[in-house]
Scaffold this motif. Structure first.
Motif, PDB file in Angstrom:
ATOM      1  N   SER A 157       1.155   9.030   3.941  1.00 26.84           N
ATOM      2  CA  SER A 157      -0.104   9.688   3.615  1.00 26.84           C
ATOM      3  C   SER A 157       0.040  10.796   2.586  1.00 26.84           C
ATOM      4  O   SER A 157      -0.971  11.360   2.143  1.00 26.84           O
ATOM      5  CB  SER A 157      -0.748  10.234   4.896  1.00 26.84           C
ATOM      6  N   ASP A 158       1.282  11.123   2.186  1.00 28.00           N
ATOM      7  CA  ASP A 158       1.488  12.129   1.141  1.00 28.00           C
ATOM      8  C   ASP A 158       1.449  11.534  -0.262  1.00 28.00           C
ATOM      9  O   ASP A 158       1.474  12.276  -1.246  1.00 28.00           O
ATOM     10  CB  ASP A 158       2.830  12.841   1.341  1.00 28.00           C
ATOM     11  N   ILE A 159       1.433  10.197  -0.371  1.00 28.12           N
ATOM     12  CA  ILE A 159       1.377   9.556  -1.673  1.00 28.12           C
ATOM     13  C   ILE A 159       0.109   8.714  -1.762  1.00 28.12           C
ATOM     14  O   ILE A 159      -0.450   8.303  -0.761  1.00 28.12           O
ATOM     15  CB  ILE A 159       2.621   8.685  -1.952  1.00 28.12           C
ATOM     16  N   GLU A 160      -0.357   8.464  -2.990  1.00 32.07           N
ATOM     17  CA  GLU A 160      -1.636   7.783  -3.181  1.00 32.07           C
ATOM     18  C   GLU A 160      -1.532   6.279  -2.987  1.00 32.07           C
ATOM     19  O   GLU A 160      -2.402   5.664  -2.389  1.00 32.07           O
ATOM     20  CB  GLU A 160      -2.185   8.082  -4.580  1.00 32.07           C
ATOM     21  N   LYS A 161      -0.466   5.671  -3.489  1.00 35.98           N
ATOM     22  CA  LYS A 161      -0.367   4.223  -3.488  1.00 35.98           C
ATOM     23  C   LYS A 161       0.937   3.759  -2.836  1.00 35.98           C
ATOM     24  O   LYS A 161       1.932   4.481  -2.825  1.00 35.98           O
ATOM     25  CB  LYS A 161      -0.444   3.682  -4.920  1.00 35.98           C
TER      26      LYS A 161
END
Length: 272
Positions: free
Chosen positions: A136-140
């Motif tokens: 959940s800390d990265i977009e993709k």
């Protein structure tokens, strides 16, 4: 929670003093149908609270036409603490029968607002791993691919691999290396063999154990240093009985509370 529990057993390091153990041990410490359960306790100020539970299980499966073991791990916070911090962790790993060579791994983590969904597919013929990594800390979702040595494990299959090692070849102070795939890359890990010790459980029963420590690297959970200890049953089952570690906020302990389907007789306490 499972990642934390497993991290208590296998800690991060960039080097090892001894040669990698046999990558293809005989599978002799467990059988399909085994189930083991742990209570996880957290040190909150002056109190130890029952924070969660972790369960591991083994089943038979066939993966890409290979007879295999399906290793399962599940961790959750106790219902009475869900209003404070809800944890639901699921780990799955598949390894070949006989050699435990990993073929597949998936981790789904939900800890408060933090989420993880990582998968790896192993191609042992080419010593290659293909992965899908997201949190959940990265977009993709990130796709990863890399080669590996024949001695490589994931967090879950490494536990079952370690249970099949021959610890009679080690002396107190020896380091045992583990190369493991975590968060999209190979990490170089080790545990330190500390010898044998009689250990007392909360039931006040005493057990003969094999004792380890691990060098913890500074991160989101640990401050670093050898602040983790594991006690493994000194019998043919080689099951972790107790795990404890200092974390950034307090201490955490895990105790074995239930076993089913063991290959050998139940773990026996020492006579009084």
């Amino acid at each position: 929670m499972i990642k934390l529990f497993l991290s208590l057993i296998f800690a991060f390091s960039a080097s090892a003093l001894f040669a990698q153990p046999d990558c293809m041990p005989q599978t002799k410490a467990f059988i399909s149908g085994e189930r083991i359960q742990y209570d996880v306790k957290y040190n909150w100020g002056l109190l130890w609270v029952d924070a969660g539970e972790v369960v591991f299980a083994v089943e038979d499966t066939v993966f890409n036409d290979r007879p295999s073991y399906w290793f399962k791990g599940y961790g959750r916070s106790k219902p009475k603490w869900d209003w404070v911090y809800t944890v639901r962790d699921t780990f799955d790993a598949i390894g070949t029968k006989g050699t435990l060579s990993p073929l597949y791994f998936n981790r789904k983590t939900s800890e408060g607002s933090y989420k993880v969904d990582n998968s790896y597919w192993y191609y042992p013929e080419n010593n290659f791993i293909k992965g899908s990594v997201w949190n959940s800390d990265i977009e993709k979702t990130k796709s990863v691919g890399f080669r590996y040595d024949e001695c490589v494990w994931d967090l879950l299959s490494a536990v079952y691999y370690a249970r099949n090692l021959d610890y009679s070849q080690y002396r107190a102070g020896d380091k045992i290396p583990f190369n493991m795939v975590i968060d999209g890359k190979v990490n170089y890990l080790f545990i330190r063999f500390l010898g044998k010790e009689v250990m007392e459980m909360p039931s006040e029963k005493k057990y003969s154990t094999i004792k380890f420590s691990a060098l913890l690297v500074d991160g989101t959970i640990f401050d670093g240093g050898e602040d983790m200890t594991v006690w493994v049953s000194d019998d043919e089952n080689k099951i972790p009985l107790k795990v404890e570690a200092k974390i950034k906020v307090g201490w955490i302990k895990a105790y074995l509370v239930d076993t089913k389907g063991l290959k050998y007789n139940d773990i026996q306490p020492l006579a009084d």
